[in-house]
Enzyme design. Sequence first.
Site, PDB file in Angstrom:
ATOM      1  N   ARG A 237      53.872  23.850  51.387  1.00 56.76           N
ATOM      2  CA  ARG A 237      53.203  22.834  52.197  1.00 56.76           C
ATOM      3  C   ARG A 237      53.577  23.055  53.658  1.00 56.76           C
ATOM      4  NH1 ARG A 237      50.407  22.264  48.430  1.00 56.76           N
ATOM      5  NH2 ARG A 237      49.792  20.343  47.346  1.00 56.76           N
ATOM      6  N   GLU A 266      45.432  21.192  58.574  1.00 55.98           N
ATOM      7  CA  GLU A 266      44.484  22.089  57.905  1.00 55.98           C
ATOM      8  C   GLU A 266      43.086  21.480  57.934  1.00 55.98           C
ATOM      9  OE1 GLU A 266      45.955  23.024  53.999  1.00 55.98           O
ATOM     10  OE2 GLU A 266      47.807  23.889  54.767  1.00 55.98           O
ATOM     11  N   HIS A 285      44.886  28.507  52.947  1.00 53.97           N
ATOM     12  CA  HIS A 285      45.399  27.737  51.802  1.00 53.97           C
ATOM     13  C   HIS A 285      44.708  28.176  50.506  1.00 53.97           C
ATOM     14  CE1 HIS A 285      47.438  23.680  50.691  1.00 53.97           C
ATOM     15  NE2 HIS A 285      47.522  24.548  49.692  1.00 53.97           N
TER      16      HIS A 285
END
Length: 319
Positions: A237, A266, A285
């Site tokens: 994370r 993000e 991601h």
Amino acid sequence: MKPHVVVYKKLPEHLVQRLQAEFDLTLFDRITDDNRADFIAALATAHGMIGASLPITNAMLEAAPQLKIVSTISVGVDNFDLDYFRQRGLMLAHTPGVLTEATADTIFALILASARRVVELAEYVKAGRWKGSIGEAQFGVNVHGKTLGLIGMGRIGSAVARRAHHGFGMPILYHNRRPDPEAERELGARYVSKEDLLAQADFVCVMLPLTPQTERMFGAPEFALMKRSAIFINASRGRIVDEAALIAALQDKTIHGAGLDVFEVEPLPLQSPLLKLPNVVALPHIGSATHETRLAMAELAVTNLIAGLRGEPVAHLAV
């Protein structure tokens, strides 16, 4: 009368049909500013929710007085207030296990790409700059035989360690809440303090969930302990890392480079200095983003939801 389920992420059609066989569904492919009010309104009669990639606030859950279970299509549960779930007696199901190997593949791809400058040199070729034999300016660093440091030794950490040990002959250091005798026995892994790991590892990989205890646990002091030749890898994370401190460490050459699949914000803003640094590999991601893995995650999340609403044991409860 069938229980009502709100779906807040697009599911494969066969899973929609599986849910429709037992429940009344309200379907959202994703939640945006345009449909957020409709989503909140649908929660008023919801007994279950299933989806991903959306922070589920306590205010949203307050709008769902009949709710019994939320099934997230993820292993991470940082989009939820776990204390609220406990206080209210709600179930929160998640999808551990099925994404382990795909995420470990991504982490090792970041290790290799960062060490051998794969992305940078692929662009070098595409830009027509390859005019002859490459020189030291294009050299990378070895991966085989280098020391891997793992912060966290859960399912994914163990899978990365297996790749490192069996495929690349890497000595493995790890720091975890508790020692892992199996990893030590089978992979030669060595349990050390976080400080010793940072000082000795050639690659430092973070494999931790985001919690109040881990948020921003990597900052300037941690990067200062690392070798100047070390590469930092994060696919857990983004908010575990103080991103400004990471950028400074990369700009100042306090560390050699970074391979990142996650970020504080993000999508990563276009103005981020990380996008201008040649010693950074940045991915959007994609840790579990394969067709096979995302399907397995969705199938498990549906199974979790159905069990919870049937009153049967749910195999994968975070709360």
